[in-house]
Scaffold this motif. Structure first.
Motif, PDB file in Angstrom:
ATOM      1  N   GLY A 167       0.668  -1.047   0.060  1.00 19.64           N
ATOM      2  CA  GLY A 167      -0.102   0.000   0.014  1.00 19.64           C
ATOM      3  C   GLY A 167       0.527   1.091  -0.103  1.00 19.64           C
ATOM      4  O   GLY A 167       0.239   2.169  -0.100  1.00 19.64           O
ATOM      5  N   ALA A 168       2.249   1.205   0.126  1.00 16.95           N
ATOM      6  CA  ALA A 168       2.909   2.311  -0.048  1.00 16.95           C
ATOM      7  C   ALA A 168       2.695   3.283  -1.153  1.00 16.95           C
ATOM      8  O   ALA A 168       2.767   4.547  -0.981  1.00 16.95           O
ATOM      9  CB  ALA A 168       4.341   1.918   0.411  1.00 16.95           C
ATOM     10  N   TYR A 169       2.611   2.495  -2.195  1.00 21.55           N
ATOM     11  CA  TYR A 169       2.367   3.203  -3.658  1.00 21.55           C
ATOM     12  C   TYR A 169       0.995   2.812  -4.105  1.00 21.55           C
ATOM     13  O   TYR A 169       1.008   2.645  -5.138  1.00 21.55           O
ATOM     14  CB  TYR A 169       3.395   2.997  -4.672  1.00 21.55           C
ATOM     15  CG  TYR A 169       4.712   3.423  -4.074  1.00 21.55           C
ATOM     16  CD1 TYR A 169       5.189   4.848  -4.249  1.00 21.55           C
ATOM     17  CD2 TYR A 169       5.670   2.594  -3.453  1.00 21.55           C
ATOM     18  CE1 TYR A 169       6.503   5.369  -3.904  1.00 21.55           C
ATOM     19  CE2 TYR A 169       7.009   3.260  -2.962  1.00 21.55           C
ATOM     20  CZ  TYR A 169       7.227   4.539  -3.291  1.00 21.55           C
ATOM     21  OH  TYR A 169       8.642   5.002  -3.045  1.00 21.55           O
ATOM     22  N   GLY A 170       0.324   2.965  -3.105  1.00 26.06           N
ATOM     23  CA  GLY A 170      -1.155   2.424  -3.568  1.00 26.06           C
ATOM     24  C   GLY A 170      -2.117   3.402  -4.286  1.00 26.06           C
ATOM     25  O   GLY A 170      -1.509   4.477  -4.585  1.00 26.06           O
ATOM     26  N   VAL A 171      -3.403   3.127  -4.268  1.00 24.58           N
ATOM     27  CA  VAL A 171      -4.275   4.219  -5.252  1.00 24.58           C
ATOM     28  C   VAL A 171      -4.203   5.552  -4.413  1.00 24.58           C
ATOM     29  O   VAL A 171      -4.590   6.496  -5.236  1.00 24.58           O
ATOM     30  CB  VAL A 171      -5.434   3.559  -5.312  1.00 24.58           C
ATOM     31  CG1 VAL A 171      -6.159   3.473  -4.130  1.00 24.58           C
ATOM     32  CG2 VAL A 171      -6.504   4.334  -6.513  1.00 24.58           C
ATOM     33  N   ASP A 172      -4.052   5.719  -3.294  1.00 20.44           N
ATOM     34  CA  ASP A 172      -4.218   6.803  -2.530  1.00 20.44           C
ATOM     35  C   ASP A 172      -2.893   7.827  -2.749  1.00 20.44           C
ATOM     36  O   ASP A 172      -2.828   8.990  -2.371  1.00 20.44           O
ATOM     37  CB  ASP A 172      -4.269   6.728  -1.011  1.00 20.44           C
ATOM     38  CG  ASP A 172      -5.925   6.170  -0.817  1.00 20.44           C
ATOM     39  OD1 ASP A 172      -6.645   6.517  -1.504  1.00 20.44           O
ATOM     40  OD2 ASP A 172      -6.129   5.540   0.217  1.00 20.44           O
ATOM     41  N   TRP A 221      11.281   1.860 -11.436  1.00 26.69           N
ATOM     42  CA  TRP A 221      11.441   0.344 -11.439  1.00 26.69           C
ATOM     43  C   TRP A 221      10.261  -0.335 -10.609  1.00 26.69           C
ATOM     44  O   TRP A 221      10.143  -1.537 -10.583  1.00 26.69           O
ATOM     45  CB  TRP A 221      12.624   0.329 -10.679  1.00 26.69           C
ATOM     46  CG  TRP A 221      12.986   0.872  -9.347  1.00 26.69           C
ATOM     47  CD1 TRP A 221      13.590   1.880  -9.464  1.00 26.69           C
ATOM     48  CD2 TRP A 221      12.453   0.564  -8.172  1.00 26.69           C
ATOM     49  NE1 TRP A 221      13.629   2.379  -7.946  1.00 26.69           N
ATOM     50  CE2 TRP A 221      12.803   1.628  -7.197  1.00 26.69           C
ATOM     51  CE3 TRP A 221      11.561  -0.475  -7.454  1.00 26.69           C
ATOM     52  CZ2 TRP A 221      12.745   1.685  -5.741  1.00 26.69           C
ATOM     53  CZ3 TRP A 221      11.194  -0.187  -6.335  1.00 26.69           C
ATOM     54  CH2 TRP A 221      11.689   0.661  -5.335  1.00 26.69           C
ATOM     55  N   LEU A 222       9.182   0.573 -10.170  1.00 31.10           N
ATOM     56  CA  LEU A 222       8.262   0.043  -9.469  1.00 31.10           C
ATOM     57  C   LEU A 222       7.119  -0.408 -10.735  1.00 31.10           C
ATOM     58  O   LEU A 222       6.774   0.356 -11.627  1.00 31.10           O
ATOM     59  CB  LEU A 222       7.330   0.995  -8.781  1.00 31.10           C
ATOM     60  CG  LEU A 222       7.713   1.460  -7.426  1.00 31.10           C
ATOM     61  CD1 LEU A 222       6.913   2.345  -6.644  1.00 31.10           C
ATOM     62  CD2 LEU A 222       7.966   0.189  -6.458  1.00 31.10           C
ATOM     63  N   PRO A 223       6.480  -1.882 -10.353  1.00 28.52           N
ATOM     64  CA  PRO A 223       5.761  -2.250 -11.581  1.00 28.52           C
ATOM     65  C   PRO A 223       4.291  -1.422 -11.308  1.00 28.52           C
ATOM     66  O   PRO A 223       3.892  -0.850 -10.098  1.00 28.52           O
ATOM     67  CB  PRO A 223       5.375  -3.448 -10.937  1.00 28.52           C
ATOM     68  CG  PRO A 223       5.741  -3.746  -9.480  1.00 28.52           C
ATOM     69  CD  PRO A 223       6.896  -2.532  -9.413  1.00 28.52           C
ATOM     70  N   GLN A 247      -5.123  -1.691  -6.894  1.00 31.32           N
ATOM     71  CA  GLN A 247      -6.117  -0.523  -6.800  1.00 31.32           C
ATOM     72  C   GLN A 247      -7.453  -0.773  -6.218  1.00 31.32           C
ATOM     73  O   GLN A 247      -7.780   0.270  -5.601  1.00 31.32           O
ATOM     74  CB  GLN A 247      -6.246  -0.177  -8.448  1.00 31.32           C
ATOM     75  CG  GLN A 247      -4.834   0.136  -9.287  1.00 31.32           C
ATOM     76  CD  GLN A 247      -5.531   0.706 -10.775  1.00 31.32           C
ATOM     77  OE1 GLN A 247      -6.526   0.874 -10.931  1.00 31.32           O
ATOM     78  NE2 GLN A 247      -4.555   0.640 -11.562  1.00 31.32           N
ATOM     79  N   LEU A 248      -8.061  -1.778  -6.221  1.00 36.07           N
ATOM     80  CA  LEU A 248      -9.187  -1.982  -5.523  1.00 36.07           C
ATOM     81  C   LEU A 248      -8.928  -2.075  -3.769  1.00 36.07           C
ATOM     82  O   LEU A 248      -9.590  -1.463  -2.998  1.00 36.07           O
ATOM     83  CB  LEU A 248      -9.927  -3.197  -6.035  1.00 36.07           C
ATOM     84  CG  LEU A 248     -10.625  -3.263  -7.312  1.00 36.07           C
ATOM     85  CD1 LEU A 248     -11.163  -4.650  -7.677  1.00 36.07           C
ATOM     86  CD2 LEU A 248     -11.615  -2.152  -7.275  1.00 36.07           C
TER      87      LEU A 248
END
Length: 332
Positions: A307-312, A320-322, A329-330
């Motif tokens: 969740g560090a780079y989650g939708v928020d 390099w992040l996928p 996202q959900l």
């Protein structure tokens, strides 16, 4: 030494090379020795720890709630003595240290406190002879530490957007060093624009400004390979933005963020305990080193927290992040 081309820039305040012969070498560190002289600043400390800074002027008097002192009684004496006022108040007399000067000097903007200035000089590895770029100059507190660290044969190039802040900083730096420091050039303007147009190359760049992430491309162009950028920011949102921007750029090592807290101690016989006051959060510091052209630092081996780079998250993303999957996202 200041670049001769600075003389062509009306927004720059620089010291001519001839000033090296006019300013005594002992003044370049802001430290005076020998008997107190007229025109110097001294710090008076009373028995309750209250402090007063004053400029010595022959024939002048210092007044307080404990009577008055004659400046002439201080001039000509070696610092480190006590003096008694007309009403019996006792004062300790010393020249102010840099750490004492910066917390009591006139302010235009908030000052960089000594605990943070020391961290910047040490952790950004500011060395004698270095070329250091600073933005913004604020009230000149950090500038004094940088000038002392680079010495008269280094350079500190400061950018400040607001003229009123630049004026305050100029007066404070002159007061501490006893004149125009030969290593300092002060520009009025925006760093991101001015640094690029100047063509300057820097060993170290210190960013004390509202949005330092906006300057990352200019910083990357100006820093020599192996050079260090150091950002000084007050809030967690600023901290996150500058770290992620440096990380996403790709031309810097993994940013290192931290803060320092200072607590004094009461020591009196068997009463040994933490002091009631401490210097807590003042700002966050972030450092990163510039990679050589075309080189990229190794990727972090540890995966980001879920969740560090989650939708928020809406800030910069390392390349390099996928990309997020539909499930991520959900999940948010």
């Amino acid at each position: 030494m200041p670049d001769p081309s600075d003389d062509l820039d009306p927004s720059a305040t620089s010291t001519p090379s001839s000033a090296l012969g006019e300013v005594p070498p002992e003044a370049w560190g802001g430290v005076q020795r020998g008997p107190l002289r007229e025109g110097e600043w001294v710090r008076l400390t009373d028995s309750k720890g209250r402090r007063h800074n004053l400029e010595l002027v022959a024939g002048k008097r210092f007044f307080s709630n404990r009577g008055h002192l004659e400046h002439d009684d201080l001039i000509g004496r070696e610092e480190g003595f006590t003096v008694t006022s007309s009403a019996g108040g006792t004062y300790l007399v010393f020249r102010p240290l840099l750490a004492e000067f910066v917390v009591s000097m006139p302010r235009g903007a908030a000052v960089v406190y000594p605990k943070d200035a020391a961290q910047i000089v040490a952790m950004a590895d500011v060395f004698p002879g270095a070329t250091v770029v600073e933005a913004g100059v604020g009230s000149g507190a950090l500038t004094c530490s940088l000038l002392r660290a680079v010495g008269p044969h280094g350079r500190v190039l400061s950018w400040e957007r607001r003229e009123e802040f630049a004026d305050v900083a100029r007066r404070n730096v002159r007061q501490f060093f006893g004149g125009d420091h030969p290593a300092w050039t002060l520009h009025l303007g925006d760093l991101a624009e001015g640094l690029v147009s100047s063509g300057e190359r820097a060993d170290r760049i210190v960013l004390d400004m509202l949005a330092p992430w906006e300057c990352v491309p200019a910083v990357a162009d100006a820093l020599v390979p192996g050079g260090i950028v150091c950002a000084y920011v007050a809030t967690t949102t600023q901290l996150s933005r500058v770290v992620e921007t440096l990380r996403a750029h790709g031309g810097f090592t993994e940013p290192q963020p931290w803060e320092s807290l200072v607590r004094d101690w009461h020591v009196e016989g068997l009463a040994v305990r933490p002091g009631h006051k401490m210097i807590g959060h003042t700002a966050f510091l972030v450092t990163a080193r510039r990679m050589a052209p075309g080189e990229r630092a190794p990727r972090k081996s540890r995966r980001p927290a879920p969740g560090a780079y989650g939708v928020d998250y809406s800030g910069p993303r390392p390349d390099w992040l996928p990309p997020q999957s539909a499930e991520e996202q959900l999940d948010g």
